[in-house]
Design an enzyme around this catalytic site. Structure first.
Site, PDB file in Angstrom:
ATOM      1  N   THR A  47      -2.991  -5.278  -0.510  1.00 49.32           N
ATOM      2  CA  THR A  47      -3.752  -4.392  -1.393  1.00 49.32           C
ATOM      3  C   THR A  47      -4.202  -3.127  -0.645  1.00 49.32           C
ATOM      4  O   THR A  47      -4.296  -3.107   0.586  1.00 49.32           O
ATOM      5  CB  THR A  47      -4.951  -5.143  -2.020  1.00 49.32           C
ATOM      6  N   ALA A  48      -4.444  -2.073  -1.407  1.00 51.40           N
ATOM      7  CA  ALA A  48      -4.738  -0.746  -0.840  1.00 51.40           C
ATOM      8  C   ALA A  48      -5.865  -0.761   0.182  1.00 51.40           C
ATOM      9  O   ALA A  48      -5.805  -0.053   1.190  1.00 51.40           O
ATOM     10  CB  ALA A  48      -5.068   0.227  -1.975  1.00 51.40           C
TER      11      ALA A  48
ATOM     12  N   PRO B  40       0.788  -1.233   0.000  1.00 52.29           N
ATOM     13  CA  PRO B  40       0.000   0.000   0.000  1.00 52.29           C
ATOM     14  C   PRO B  40       0.818   1.280   0.000  1.00 52.29           C
ATOM     15  O   PRO B  40       0.251   2.360  -0.202  1.00 52.29           O
ATOM     16  CB  PRO B  40      -0.817  -0.112   1.285  1.00 52.29           C
TER      17      PRO B  40
ATOM     18  N   GLY C 176       1.799  -1.336  -7.604  1.00 52.45           N
ATOM     19  CA  GLY C 176       1.261  -0.878  -6.333  1.00 52.45           C
ATOM     20  C   GLY C 176       0.242  -1.862  -5.789  1.00 52.45           C
ATOM     21  O   GLY C 176      -0.506  -2.479  -6.553  1.00 52.45           O
ATOM     22  N   GLY C 177       0.217  -2.070  -4.481  1.00 56.66           N
ATOM     23  CA  GLY C 177      -0.750  -2.991  -3.877  1.00 56.66           C
ATOM     24  C   GLY C 177      -0.431  -4.427  -4.198  1.00 56.66           C
ATOM     25  O   GLY C 177       0.694  -4.881  -3.997  1.00 56.66           O
ATOM     26  N   ASP C 178      -1.420  -5.130  -4.722  1.00 48.98           N
ATOM     27  CA  ASP C 178      -1.275  -6.535  -5.125  1.00 48.98           C
ATOM     28  C   ASP C 178      -1.407  -6.627  -6.644  1.00 48.98           C
ATOM     29  O   ASP C 178      -2.204  -5.894  -7.230  1.00 48.98           O
ATOM     30  CB  ASP C 178      -2.374  -7.379  -4.458  1.00 48.98           C
TER      31      ASP C 178
ATOM     32  N   LYS D  64       1.149   4.855 -15.253  1.00 52.12           N
ATOM     33  CA  LYS D  64       0.369   4.903 -14.042  1.00 52.12           C
ATOM     34  C   LYS D  64      -0.084   3.533 -13.603  1.00 52.12           C
ATOM     35  O   LYS D  64      -0.064   2.580 -14.349  1.00 52.12           O
ATOM     36  CB  LYS D  64      -0.830   5.819 -14.250  1.00 52.12           C
TER      37      LYS D  64
ATOM     38  N   ASP E 226       5.277   0.909 -11.651  1.00 56.20           N
ATOM     39  CA  ASP E 226       4.246   1.915 -11.840  1.00 56.20           C
ATOM     40  C   ASP E 226       4.755   3.256 -11.328  1.00 56.20           C
ATOM     41  O   ASP E 226       5.587   3.311 -10.422  1.00 56.20           O
ATOM     42  CB  ASP E 226       2.990   1.550 -11.040  1.00 56.20           C
TER      43      ASP E 226
ATOM     44  N   MET F  88      -9.549   3.685  -7.334  1.00 53.42           N
ATOM     45  CA  MET F  88      -9.434   4.590  -8.466  1.00 53.42           C
ATOM     46  C   MET F  88     -10.709   5.389  -8.709  1.00 53.42           C
ATOM     47  O   MET F  88     -11.158   5.545  -9.839  1.00 53.42           O
ATOM     48  CB  MET F  88      -9.026   3.796  -9.714  1.00 53.42           C
TER      49      MET F  88
END
Lengths: 251, 251
Positions: B117-118, B12, B87-89, B56, B35, B169
């Site tokens: 994950t976030a 995260p 980013g995250g998973d 991104k 990313d 998002m």
């Protein structure tokens, strides 16, 4: 004296899928309360800590949960660093809120350390993304309750509406879960994947359909994740000459 | 020569929320494609690797994705260890399947390393569990598409059916997302939480309702998670004398 309680995610099973922060906290902890399902190699990272097993990953008994709450608070009165270690991530299907609320009500500092939840460990092992462009833009994580005594629950609505569904703690009720989903309108040929002990040395994965889910999970152990949705279709289609695809053990 | 490509979750945001495996792979990698949103301190863990930024976190352009696929394959022809850092998973809202499929089609070995994950980083920062006994037994993760040009999508069905909803998002479209949910029947006083840059030094969290979501996200940066459901009600209720609760910056 008041120690701090860390609610720490142990990740999906493999010791090196702990976070760096979780590994550091384990190494520094004075006492650890862990679910029965946390693998031994992870506990071994807490070399200097007292280790207390406190029941299964998703204890259903409130009495047991109240007892855990009290033990955590008691420990924080006599230890500087208390770790409550939970399989996967603490904030999903792990009853963390009851522990957070109890400790907060007793003026004890709590910090949550996130972890890799089982669905993501399973997805890594399966090699199939939960979301895919043009196929799946939503994922639901559910713990079904089935059977005549189950209270009215929205798990089925969530499972029917999402593109990909991840079922936690569904091993024992797999036949009833499949029946409930099909009764609600899911096709029997909805692609299904299962991951048993994902990321651990004896991990097993299998693909099939909702119609043969009961068969797929037979013989599976408890840390099983059931996943369904169109993202699994590519692997669910088995050439006729190969016959039904059973559980495959990882090499 | 064919190297191996690791699709690795960067977690995260906080560098110590990387997994031990991810940290080891970064330290050993020859080249890293990351990313744009992966924080600098995480990239610094890959001391010996060439680092290539590739757009991104959720590139919407297929052309860009095809270009990334090709670069990964090219890199695997000239490097032993290639890390694709997301980013995250990697397996949720990260377009991993396109990369996995492309590399597999070119005979290149791929391994997925899961990450936090976030939504779980956000939940740790918020101190509120996504699931809670008697309140929430299902969680949906969605990426909404809104506006007149949005294709028919099931994200709204999934969001309406789940007890807790996590929106990835959704920063830029927050007003339209709130409007779509309310038009579908969610009450304007549905409790909402947001976590902006969760787990990072400048993290901000805020609580409110669906009705004032647009206000809550104002000024937020891109790695924002929006969460809604009854689990956030306790914190959404603000005593009148405190007034509206704005975004609070972590100490």
């Amino acid at each position: 004296m008041t120690g701090k309680v860390y609610l720490v995610g142990a990740g999906p099973g493999a010791p090196d899928l702990l976070t760096l922060r979780a590994a550091r906290l384990l190494a520094e902890a004075d006492i650890i309360f862990h679910d029965a399902l946390v693998p031994e190699p992870i506990l071994a990272l807490a070399a200097g800590a007292k280790k207390v097993a406190v029941g299964k990953r998703c204890g259903r008994h409130s009495t047991a949960q109240r007892f855990i709450n009290k033990r955590l608070a008691d420990a924080a009165r006599t230890h500087t660093m208390v770790v409550r270690l939970k399989g996967g991530d603490p904030m999903i299907f792990a009853r963390a809120q009851e522990e957070i609320a109890y400790l907060a009500a007793h003026g004890m500092p709590v910090e949550v350390v996130p972890g890799v939840t089982a669905a993501l460990g399973a997805s890594a092992s399966l090699g199939t993304s939960l979301t895919q462009r043009g196929i799946a833009r939503s994922v639901a994580f559910v713990t079904p309750r089935v059977g005549p005594e189950a209270p009215a629950s929205r798990w089925l609505d969530a499972a029917m509406a999402a593109d990909t569904v991840v079922i936690y703690m569904g091993t024992h009720d797999a036949p009833e879960i499949a029946a409930a989903l099909m009764a609600a309108g899911k096709s029997a040929d909805t692609p299904v994947a299962i991951a048993d002990s994902a990321t651990l040395p004896g991990e097993r994965t299998a693909h099939g359909t909702l119609g043969n889910l009961a068969e797929l999970v037979r013989g599976a152990s408890t840390p099983l994740v059931i996943l369904l949705g169109e993202v699994y279709r590519a692997k669910a289609v088995v050439p006729a000459k190969m016959g039904a695809q059973g559980i495959s053990r990882a090499s």
